[in-house]
Design an enzyme around this catalytic site. Sequence first.
Site, PDB file in Angstrom:
ATOM      1  N   HIS B 133      -0.079 -13.225   4.552  1.00  0.00           N
ATOM      2  CA  HIS B 133      -0.694 -11.889   4.273  1.00  0.00           C
ATOM      3  C   HIS B 133      -1.548 -12.243   3.335  1.00  0.00           C
ATOM      4  CE1 HIS B 133      -1.382  -7.693   2.732  1.00  0.00           C
ATOM      5  NE2 HIS B 133      -0.872  -7.334   4.024  1.00  0.00           N
ATOM      6  N   ASP B 211       7.708 -13.940   0.072  1.00  0.00           N
ATOM      7  CA  ASP B 211       7.124 -12.521   0.403  1.00  0.00           C
ATOM      8  C   ASP B 211       8.005 -11.814   1.379  1.00  0.00           C
ATOM      9  OD1 ASP B 211       5.759 -10.307   1.188  1.00  0.00           O
ATOM     10  OD2 ASP B 211       3.966 -11.537   1.804  1.00  0.00           O
ATOM     11  N   GLN B 214       8.058  -7.937   4.789  1.00  0.00           N
ATOM     12  CA  GLN B 214       8.436  -7.690   6.504  1.00  0.00           C
ATOM     13  C   GLN B 214       9.736  -8.068   6.932  1.00  0.00           C
ATOM     14  OE1 GLN B 214       6.441  -5.984   8.301  1.00  0.00           O
ATOM     15  NE2 GLN B 214       4.382  -6.142   7.272  1.00  0.00           N
ATOM     16  N   LYS B 237       7.674   0.033   3.064  1.00  0.00           N
ATOM     17  CA  LYS B 237       8.003  -0.401   4.257  1.00  0.00           C
ATOM     18  C   LYS B 237       9.524  -0.066   4.651  1.00  0.00           C
ATOM     19  CE  LYS B 237       4.308  -4.097   4.059  1.00  0.00           C
ATOM     20  NZ  LYS B 237       3.119  -3.191   4.649  1.00  0.00           N
ATOM     21  N   CYS B 376      -4.762  -7.851   7.604  1.00  0.00           N
ATOM     22  CA  CYS B 376      -4.517  -8.457   6.326  1.00  0.00           C
ATOM     23  C   CYS B 376      -4.217 -10.169   6.621  1.00  0.00           C
ATOM     24  CB  CYS B 376      -3.837  -7.856   5.238  1.00  0.00           C
ATOM     25  SG  CYS B 376      -4.338  -6.322   4.748  1.00  0.00           S
TER      26      CYS B 376
END
Lengths: 136, 418
Positions: B133, B211, B214, B237, B376
Amino acid sequence: MSDLYREQILDHYRTPHNHGTLDPHDATYEDTNPLCGDKIRIDVRIEDNILTEIAFSGRGCAISVASTSILTDLVKGEPLDEIMAFDKEDLLDELGIPISPARVKCALLGLHVLKAGIDQYSREQHPTGNVEQISD
Amino acid sequence: MENLTRAPDVTTLDPIAIRNQFPVLRPDSTGKRVIFLDSAASSQKPDVVLEAMDYYYRNDNANVHRGVYALAERATEAYDRARSSVARFFSVVDEGQIILVRNTTEAINLVAYSWGNANLGPGDLVVTTEMEHHSNLVPWQLATQRTGATMEFISVDEQGQLNLTDLEQHLATGKVKLVAINHVSNMLGTINPVETVVEMAQNAGARILIDGAQGAPHMSINLDALGVDFYACSAHKMCGPMGAGMLYGKREVLEAMPPFLGGGDMIRTVGLRESTWADLPSKFEAGTPSVADAVGFGAACDYLTQVGMQAVAEHEHALTAYAYEQMLELPELVIYGPSVDERAGVISFNIGDVHPHDVASLLDEHAIAVRAGHHCTQPLHAKLDLTASVRASFYIYNSKEDVDHLIDGLRYVRTVFG
């Protein structure tokens, strides 16, 4: 039946008017919709401040392609100052479909590119003079 | 206080019962409801999260870590309890390692500025991947530009998986200071082998940042066991509010780092010319925090724990498989990324040459919300020779019926553009 994707819009998308490039041309401009990366390029020929020929190319969604196709029909043969004064609401009215705020940029990409191209052309013709402001 | 800890009425994962706990997803007065398939962008929020935040402002609001009066103590307790919930969710014992920030982007930028400025220099390498991302690319572009370090990349293969031989080769140079990769690709849905990457990076003496934007919402994660140096995620999220997120960092790494933002709350003593810093986690939490958002984040973590992260992962996998198999049958539909067993609840696709925005607009006419664009991930789209794609993503409140609506919607797209 889709509200947005009416037959007129789909017809212009499938067989866009004034599609392609012009060589030679008097002005050319290309810009991108940052939301999706779509690109539209517009070439024009100009005589005595009248837009005589126009062609557009690039990749876009049905809304941006149809809108640009309709726009090219509207501006061919028109004086540059009238094109620069062409209001975005008039183009949206011309499309005749309910454009949501998220899709307005798609519908106006062609108009933005055309005005930026004419603006650039005017600056080149009159390097020190006043030129029309882009008002989209 | 009961509101903050009240258990949701869920024991097993029943997506319809769960959906009814989310105000945005409940049918309106005419019986219509939105088929929400864009949770990878931001999830919806259950009543318990909204009530916890509302309860905080109505009953406990004052500035934290300052007042000695009862109300201020309640506010501080609410904030600290939120941090405890987040720590518990990620199986982190030392709560000082949980820095509450605004979102994943802020967490990564915190590391890029604070750790990056102190540890990167000419000749050093930062290794990331082609499937990041923008929030795990741009901070490293800026950091390497500031420090004179260089970026290298792990490529993505035809199956949408990372080429770990690239990582091996970069690590073999002995110059890699940091490996920064996503846990789950927000476009391909690839679940990356983070345990392997953590081990490879640390064996080579590099720090590793994940990261987890997700990853955290969708699977059970034990950060103490993973042993990662940094892990970043966003509350919004994972059923929590926008404006809250987490940076997990190993204590010794965080303690060795200079502060990121300076101001109130992050200091021990302040003189006119110099100051000393507060202990973790306050050292990295300058200024009045968004306490209500933190409270919502904590409530979201408790809520997901109650649902059960194993059940969440299993439900999403079953639903993704159900969608994937039907989508493969649709003419001209191309799905990007790995096989269904190697992906999270994300399916990015295109239908013939129909523009993704047109697909999304047509689905929207049927109240189906999907993402269209580059998500993104412009470098990944460029690698796949795409300008944009459509993305459907699934979460705990999605049912097979939602997938059926999606498939019908995609057939409708074909009839319009056929």
